[in-house]
Scaffold this active site. Structure first.
Site, mmCIF file in Angstrom:
data_model
loop_
_atom_site.group_PDB
_atom_site.id
_atom_site.type_symbol
_atom_site.label_atom_id
_atom_site.label_comp_id
_atom_site.label_asym_id
_atom_site.label_seq_id
_atom_site.Cartn_x
_atom_site.Cartn_y
_atom_site.Cartn_z
ATOM 1 N N HIS A 1 0.809 -1.197 -0.083
ATOM 2 C CA HIS A 1 -0.036 -0.069 0.077
ATOM 3 C C HIS A 1 0.847 1.215 -0.055
ATOM 4 O O HIS A 1 0.445 2.163 -0.608
ATOM 5 C CB HIS A 1 -0.873 0.008 1.345
ATOM 6 C CG HIS A 1 -2.119 0.899 1.184
ATOM 7 N ND1 HIS A 1 -2.196 2.164 1.746
ATOM 8 C CD2 HIS A 1 -2.815 0.881 0.278
ATOM 9 C CE1 HIS A 1 -3.082 2.771 1.510
ATOM 10 N NE2 HIS A 1 -3.851 2.171 0.670
ATOM 11 N N CYS A 2 1.937 1.233 0.775
ATOM 12 C CA CYS A 2 2.902 2.330 0.688
ATOM 13 C C CYS A 2 3.636 2.722 -0.449
ATOM 14 O O CYS A 2 4.112 3.646 -0.841
ATOM 15 C CB CYS A 2 3.984 2.249 1.894
ATOM 16 S SG CYS A 2 3.320 1.747 3.393
#
Length: 363
Positions: A343-344
């Protein structure tokens, strides 16, 4: 393409909102890993895992991949099997100066209008309170806006995309340990943040958790611990071992979430998601592996895996929450040495046509 400022009408006043991650995407933006020092000499295995993530996303939607120099572009092309025509594999390359890969935090946050017009918000980025170099990464939203010829608001406030989790129905989750650090916006309190996120992302109800994972250099981003899977369902990380420092913090978050309600006063469905069982160590101490850092795309969910006894359990918990998507486990054991995961490393571009901006009498 217009540059808008806080003196102009806000996205909220014009009917724009930040859509939830599960809303249809036009593309996913990503940044190719490039600095071996930042990866503690593990750049090659990081790139191997990253390439598999890119290939997975590209099977479902276009990937706009930022590469910072000739070596990065050459490596990306070789690992992804890209020829002169990037579109063959649903990947477009863009040469852009970069400091790091965490485009969720330094990239733009898109907002969508009522007729699916698309604009973006450009917040300041300072590498989680000045922990690393950030000058190139802070310019990425401007590069994206220029590429897409997209109107955008330029805001003098530090805000990372991984610090805000929205449910698509006016609710957002954040953590105090992150947003209230004095190295970001020391002049802002909870009330002022609520006002800003309402005006620029369309958040009507801002919910606060206290903290995140031990040794998380983001100071506890929400996207590493607690996520919406639909407007009414939250998955939140839990640690079973009472002796683990994460146990008390995650348990407090779980208790707080069970007492929270949505915009309509209804309680959320809260699902517990275990943290990895094994304690992973890196050159700077404990690493913050988590399954909550999954990425939701068109028809899929990419879930980080660590060669851990809890890997399959995490997939089994998440799969029923996304019945219309392929829940795919991908290795992130090398990637987590940098402090984050899928997600980062991703930023969704929602579907929509670029908004033409304000008329001259409002500009």
């Amino acid at each position: 393409m217009q540059h808008l400022t806080p003196q102009d009408p806000t996205p909220d006043s014009l009917g724009f909102r930040m859509p939830p991650e599960w809303a249809p995407h036009a593309a996913t933006w990503m940044s190719w890993p490039a600095d071996d020092d930042l990866w503690f000499g593990q750049l090659a295995p990081v790139r191997a895992e990253y390439a598999e993530l890119v290939r997975t996303v590209a099977r479902y939607e276009r990937v706009d991949l930022l590469v910072r120099d000739e070596e990065s572009e050459r490596d990306a092309r070789a690992r992804l099997g890209l020829g002169a025509q990037d579109a063959e594999l649903n990947v477009r390359l863009h040469r852009v100066p970069l400091d790091d890969v965490w485009v969720r935090d330094n990239g733009p946050i898109f907002v969508q209008g009522e007729a699916q017009e698309l604009a973006l918000t450009n917040w300041k980025f300072n590498a989680w309170g000045g922990k690393f170099e950030w000058q190139h990464d802070d310019l990425v939203p401007e590069h994206v806006a220029s590429t897409l010829q997209m109107t955008h608001w330029d805001l003098p406030v530090v805000l990372e995309g991984g610090a805000v989790e929205v449910n698509g129905d006016g609710v957002a989750l954040v953590t105090r340990s992150c947003l209230l650090t004095p190295t970001r916006n020391p002049h802002l309190n909870e009330e002022r943040y609520a006002e800003l996120l309402q005006r620029y992302l369309g958040v009507q109800r801002l919910l606060w958790l206290d903290g995140g994972l031990e040794n998380d250099h983001t100071d506890g981003h929400i996207d590493t611990i607690t996520r919406f899977t639909d407007a009414r369902t939250i998955v939140t990380s839990v640690e079973a071992d009472p002796s683990d420092p994460n146990h008390a913090v995650m348990n407090a978050n779980l208790h707080a979430l069970r007492g929270m309600t949505d915009r309509h006063g209804q309680p959320f469905r809260v699902v517990e998601l275990p943290l990895p069982a094994l304690r992973l160590e890196g050159p700077e101490g404990r690493l913050p592996p988590t399954y909550a850092n999954f990425y939701i795309g068109n028809g899929f969910v990419a879930v980080p895996q660590y060669g851990d006894p809890n890997d399959q359990q995490a997939l089994d918990i998440l799969a029923p929450l996304f019945p219309d998507r392929d829940v795919i486990g991908l290795q992130s054991r090398a990637i987590i040495t940098g402090g984050g995961s899928f997600h980062c490393m991703t930023q969704q571009q929602p579907e929509g046509t670029p908004w033409t901006g304000l008329k001259e009498d409002h500009a």
